[in-house]
Scaffold this motif. Structure first.
Motif, PDB file in Angstrom:
ATOM      1  N   ASN A 169       9.634  -5.063   3.582  1.00  0.00           N
ATOM      2  CA  ASN A 169      10.929  -4.422   3.822  1.00  0.00           C
ATOM      3  C   ASN A 169      10.773  -2.930   4.097  1.00  0.00           C
ATOM      4  O   ASN A 169      11.532  -2.350   4.869  1.00  0.00           O
ATOM      5  CB  ASN A 169      11.871  -4.654   2.638  1.00  0.00           C
ATOM      6  CG  ASN A 169      11.240  -4.335   1.296  1.00  0.00           C
ATOM      7  OD1 ASN A 169      10.254  -4.971   0.911  1.00  0.00           O
ATOM      8  ND2 ASN A 169      11.790  -3.357   0.601  1.00  0.00           N
ATOM      9  N   HIS A 170       9.746  -2.279   3.501  1.00  0.00           N
ATOM     10  CA  HIS A 170       9.548  -0.839   3.728  1.00  0.00           C
ATOM     11  C   HIS A 170       8.967  -0.539   5.103  1.00  0.00           C
ATOM     12  O   HIS A 170       8.901   0.625   5.495  1.00  0.00           O
ATOM     13  CB  HIS A 170       8.639  -0.259   2.651  1.00  0.00           C
ATOM     14  CG  HIS A 170       9.349   0.014   1.361  1.00  0.00           C
ATOM     15  ND1 HIS A 170       9.752   1.265   0.963  1.00  0.00           N
ATOM     16  CD2 HIS A 170       9.759  -0.829   0.387  1.00  0.00           C
ATOM     17  CE1 HIS A 170      10.368   1.207  -0.205  1.00  0.00           C
ATOM     18  NE2 HIS A 170      10.382  -0.063  -0.584  1.00  0.00           N
ATOM     19  N   ASP A 171       8.533  -1.556   5.828  1.00  0.00           N
ATOM     20  CA  ASP A 171       7.963  -1.338   7.161  1.00  0.00           C
ATOM     21  C   ASP A 171       9.010  -1.461   8.268  1.00  0.00           C
ATOM     22  O   ASP A 171       8.701  -1.295   9.448  1.00  0.00           O
ATOM     23  CB  ASP A 171       6.820  -2.336   7.411  1.00  0.00           C
ATOM     24  CG  ASP A 171       5.709  -2.167   6.397  1.00  0.00           C
ATOM     25  OD1 ASP A 171       5.411  -1.009   6.046  1.00  0.00           O
ATOM     26  OD2 ASP A 171       5.161  -3.185   5.938  1.00  0.00           O
ATOM     27  N   GLY A 190       2.390  -7.028   3.394  1.00  0.00           N
ATOM     28  CA  GLY A 190       3.543  -6.180   3.656  1.00  0.00           C
ATOM     29  C   GLY A 190       3.648  -4.899   2.847  1.00  0.00           C
ATOM     30  O   GLY A 190       2.872  -4.633   1.937  1.00  0.00           O
ATOM     31  N   ASP A 191       4.626  -4.070   3.233  1.00  0.00           N
ATOM     32  CA  ASP A 191       4.838  -2.727   2.682  1.00  0.00           C
ATOM     33  C   ASP A 191       3.581  -1.874   2.846  1.00  0.00           C
ATOM     34  O   ASP A 191       3.050  -1.321   1.876  1.00  0.00           O
ATOM     35  CB  ASP A 191       5.284  -2.787   1.207  1.00  0.00           C
ATOM     36  CG  ASP A 191       6.774  -3.054   1.062  1.00  0.00           C
ATOM     37  OD1 ASP A 191       7.460  -3.226   2.097  1.00  0.00           O
ATOM     38  OD2 ASP A 191       7.253  -3.102  -0.084  1.00  0.00           O
ATOM     39  N   LEU A 192       3.152  -1.726   4.078  1.00  0.00           N
ATOM     40  CA  LEU A 192       2.034  -0.804   4.346  1.00  0.00           C
ATOM     41  C   LEU A 192       2.496   0.635   4.218  1.00  0.00           C
ATOM     42  O   LEU A 192       1.700   1.529   3.968  1.00  0.00           O
ATOM     43  CB  LEU A 192       1.468  -1.053   5.745  1.00  0.00           C
ATOM     44  CG  LEU A 192       0.584  -2.295   5.889  1.00  0.00           C
ATOM     45  CD1 LEU A 192       1.409  -3.528   6.204  1.00  0.00           C
ATOM     46  CD2 LEU A 192      -0.485  -2.088   6.934  1.00  0.00           C
ATOM     47  N   LEU A 249       0.830  -1.211   0.000  1.00  0.00           N
ATOM     48  CA  LEU A 249       0.000   0.000   0.000  1.00  0.00           C
ATOM     49  C   LEU A 249       0.865   1.263   0.000  1.00  0.00           C
ATOM     50  O   LEU A 249       0.511   2.276  -0.578  1.00  0.00           O
ATOM     51  CB  LEU A 249      -0.938  -0.018   1.214  1.00  0.00           C
ATOM     52  CG  LEU A 249      -2.036  -1.083   1.176  1.00  0.00           C
ATOM     53  CD1 LEU A 249      -1.544  -2.433   1.643  1.00  0.00           C
ATOM     54  CD2 LEU A 249      -3.225  -0.654   1.988  1.00  0.00           C
ATOM     55  N   HIS A 250       1.998   1.194   0.705  1.00  0.00           N
ATOM     56  CA  HIS A 250       2.988   2.288   0.710  1.00  0.00           C
ATOM     57  C   HIS A 250       2.402   3.638   1.107  1.00  0.00           C
ATOM     58  O   HIS A 250       2.568   4.635   0.362  1.00  0.00           O
ATOM     59  CB  HIS A 250       3.688   2.387  -0.648  1.00  0.00           C
ATOM     60  CG  HIS A 250       4.675   1.282  -0.892  1.00  0.00           C
ATOM     61  ND1 HIS A 250       5.866   1.194  -0.222  1.00  0.00           N
ATOM     62  CD2 HIS A 250       4.628   0.203  -1.723  1.00  0.00           C
ATOM     63  CE1 HIS A 250       6.521   0.116  -0.631  1.00  0.00           C
ATOM     64  NE2 HIS A 250       5.791  -0.511  -1.538  1.00  0.00           N
ATOM     65  N   PHE A 251       1.723   3.696   2.243  1.00  0.00           N
ATOM     66  CA  PHE A 251       1.260   5.005   2.716  1.00  0.00           C
ATOM     67  C   PHE A 251       2.470   5.918   2.893  1.00  0.00           C
ATOM     68  O   PHE A 251       3.501   5.518   3.446  1.00  0.00           O
ATOM     69  CB  PHE A 251       0.454   4.844   4.004  1.00  0.00           C
ATOM     70  CG  PHE A 251      -0.958   4.410   3.730  1.00  0.00           C
ATOM     71  CD1 PHE A 251      -1.906   5.330   3.316  1.00  0.00           C
ATOM     72  CD2 PHE A 251      -1.316   3.074   3.819  1.00  0.00           C
ATOM     73  CE1 PHE A 251      -3.206   4.937   3.018  1.00  0.00           C
ATOM     74  CE2 PHE A 251      -2.618   2.662   3.527  1.00  0.00           C
ATOM     75  CZ  PHE A 251      -3.568   3.603   3.126  1.00  0.00           C
ATOM     76  N   GLY A 269       3.721 -10.300  -2.303  1.00  0.00           N
ATOM     77  CA  GLY A 269       3.693  -8.994  -2.954  1.00  0.00           C
ATOM     78  C   GLY A 269       5.088  -8.591  -3.365  1.00  0.00           C
ATOM     79  O   GLY A 269       5.803  -9.349  -3.996  1.00  0.00           O
ATOM     80  N   HIS A 270       5.482  -7.360  -2.988  1.00  0.00           N
ATOM     81  CA  HIS A 270       6.846  -6.832  -3.111  1.00  0.00           C
ATOM     82  C   HIS A 270       7.236  -6.369  -4.517  1.00  0.00           C
ATOM     83  O   HIS A 270       7.881  -5.340  -4.656  1.00  0.00           O
ATOM     84  CB  HIS A 270       7.867  -7.854  -2.602  1.00  0.00           C
ATOM     85  CG  HIS A 270       9.288  -7.368  -2.600  1.00  0.00           C
ATOM     86  ND1 HIS A 270       9.681  -6.257  -1.886  1.00  0.00           N
ATOM     87  CD2 HIS A 270      10.403  -7.840  -3.225  1.00  0.00           C
ATOM     88  CE1 HIS A 270      10.993  -6.074  -2.065  1.00  0.00           C
ATOM     89  NE2 HIS A 270      11.440  -7.014  -2.881  1.00  0.00           N
ATOM     90  N   VAL A 271       6.895  -7.094  -5.552  1.00  0.00           N
ATOM     91  CA  VAL A 271       7.351  -6.699  -6.896  1.00  0.00           C
ATOM     92  C   VAL A 271       6.328  -5.832  -7.636  1.00  0.00           C
ATOM     93  O   VAL A 271       6.561  -5.427  -8.767  1.00  0.00           O
ATOM     94  CB  VAL A 271       7.728  -7.935  -7.757  1.00  0.00           C
ATOM     95  CG1 VAL A 271       8.945  -8.612  -7.177  1.00  0.00           C
ATOM     96  CG2 VAL A 271       6.582  -8.905  -7.870  1.00  0.00           C
ATOM     97  N   HIS A 272       5.194  -5.545  -7.009  1.00  0.00           N
ATOM     98  CA  HIS A 272       4.193  -4.629  -7.561  1.00  0.00           C
ATOM     99  C   HIS A 272       3.671  -5.096  -8.917  1.00  0.00           C
ATOM    100  O   HIS A 272       3.471  -4.287  -9.831  1.00  0.00           O
ATOM    101  CB  HIS A 272       4.762  -3.201  -7.665  1.00  0.00           C
ATOM    102  CG  HIS A 272       5.155  -2.602  -6.351  1.00  0.00           C
ATOM    103  ND1 HIS A 272       5.317  -1.247  -6.157  1.00  0.00           N
ATOM    104  CD2 HIS A 272       5.415  -3.169  -5.139  1.00  0.00           C
ATOM    105  CE1 HIS A 272       5.662  -1.017  -4.905  1.00  0.00           C
ATOM    106  NE2 HIS A 272       5.731  -2.174  -4.261  1.00  0.00           N
ATOM    107  N   LYS A 273       3.469  -6.370  -9.034  1.00  0.00           N
ATOM    108  CA  LYS A 273       2.926  -6.922 -10.289  1.00  0.00           C
ATOM    109  C   LYS A 273       2.025  -8.108  -9.948  1.00  0.00           C
ATOM    110  O   LYS A 273       2.461  -9.040  -9.258  1.00  0.00           O
ATOM    111  CB  LYS A 273       4.063  -7.372 -11.206  1.00  0.00           C
ATOM    112  CG  LYS A 273       3.573  -7.924 -12.536  1.00  0.00           C
ATOM    113  CD  LYS A 273       4.739  -8.196 -13.467  1.00  0.00           C
ATOM    114  CE  LYS A 273       4.276  -8.898 -14.742  1.00  0.00           C
ATOM    115  NZ  LYS A 273       3.165  -8.224 -15.426  1.00  0.00           N
TER     116      LYS A 273
HETATM  117 FE   LIG Z   1       6.562  -2.520  -2.161  1.00  0.00          FE
END
Ligand SMILES: [Fe+2]
Ligand SMILES: [Fe+2]
Length: 273
Positions: free
Chosen positions: A70-72, A39-41, A10-12, A178-182
């Motif tokens: 990883n972004h969290d 993951g990657d909220l 989601l990458h807020f 998730g992670h690869v956005h595809k």
């Molecule tokens: Fe991501």
């Protein structure tokens, strides 16, 4: 029957507010039994980004399971926090969700696995303790349970540790990543114990687009069949992009046309949003 919405990345902090609102509306309208987020909220694990993520989840009023991406984790430019307490903010802002990463009811068992690593963040890792947790969680499962594992990193980036077939060998039917956005859906073949199904979600609502539009997966489980509807953003609304059907028999999972009817959106107070 169970209806699961699988969201990821989601990458807020790097979201499009129009997409966030449309996503909220679509989820409330679809009214899944459970939302699973792999993951990657957040974009940089900042307090206000976790607060935004928390606000988004609270508005859904749907049970949610999450694992960090990883972004969290605390970013590299805060090396002490990265080393000593990388998940501190994830745990602070999502305390209940950080604790309870397993769901167990009459039809499905879902197990969250934290595949992040402190130092090599791009490639996740599936470790022995993850497999122990899967075995323990599935020890009392029934044949009719759909067994789900969800984690941030897909097989293409899990460069070391156990291959994902080790999950299907332990009885996992469905792996959500998730992670690869595809968005991507495929059968996972295993020489020893049949196969499972991999569902990789695109980024649900961030502007960090790679090869795919914003989207998520709506997964309908009616044992022994699974229907996966990939929903995508077209600039105006989220809509069904494509569907995949799978059925399990004595030889394992195989793909089929989608005999399960599309789950009609349940009546919901979408005017509230
Ligand atoms: Fe991501
Ligand atoms: Fe990621």
């Amino acid at each position: 029957m169970r209806l699961i919405a699988h969201l990821s990345d989601l990458h807020f902090g790097r979201t499009d507010p129009v997409v966030v609102e449309a996503l909220t509306r679509d989820l409330v309208q679809q009214k899944p039994d459970l939302v699973i987020i792999s993951g990657d909220l957040t974009q940089r694990a900042k307090s206000h980004q976790f607060a935004e993520a928390r606000h988004f989840l609270d508005r859904l009023e749907i049970p949610v399971l999450v694992v960090p991406g990883n972004h969290d984790l605390a970013p590299f430019y805060r090396p002490l926090k990265r080393l000593l307490a990388p998940r501190a903010k994830f745990q602070k802002y999502l305390p209940n969700l950080a604790q309870a990463t397993c769901w167990n009811d009459e039809e499905i068992i879902a197990i969250g696995l934290d595949s992040t690593r402190h130092l090599r963040w791009q490639s996740g890792k599936l470790r022995s303790h993850h497999l122990d947790r899967v075995e323990e969680s599935l020890s009392n499962s029934a044949d009719h349970h759909c067994k789900i594992a969800f984690l941030h990193h897909p097989p293409s980036t899990a460069r070391s540790g156990h291959p994902f077939q080790t999950l299907t060998q332990r009885g996992v039917d469905l792996i959500l990543t998730g992670h690869v956005h595809k968005a991507h859906v495929e059968l996972i073949h295993s020489a020893q114990h049949g196969a499972g199904v991999l569902v990789q979600a695109s980024t649900a609502c961030s502007t960090r687009l790679r090869e795919d539009a914003n989207g998520y997966a709506l997964i309908q489980v009616a044992w022994p069949e699974i229907r996966i509807d990939v929903r995508g953003w077209n600039g105006l609304t989220f809509h069904a992009v494509r569907s995949h059907g799978f059925i399990k028999d004595s030889r394992g999972w195989r793909e089929q046309d989608c005999p399960l009817p599309h789950a009609a959106p349940r009546n919901s107070p979408i005017e509230e949003y």
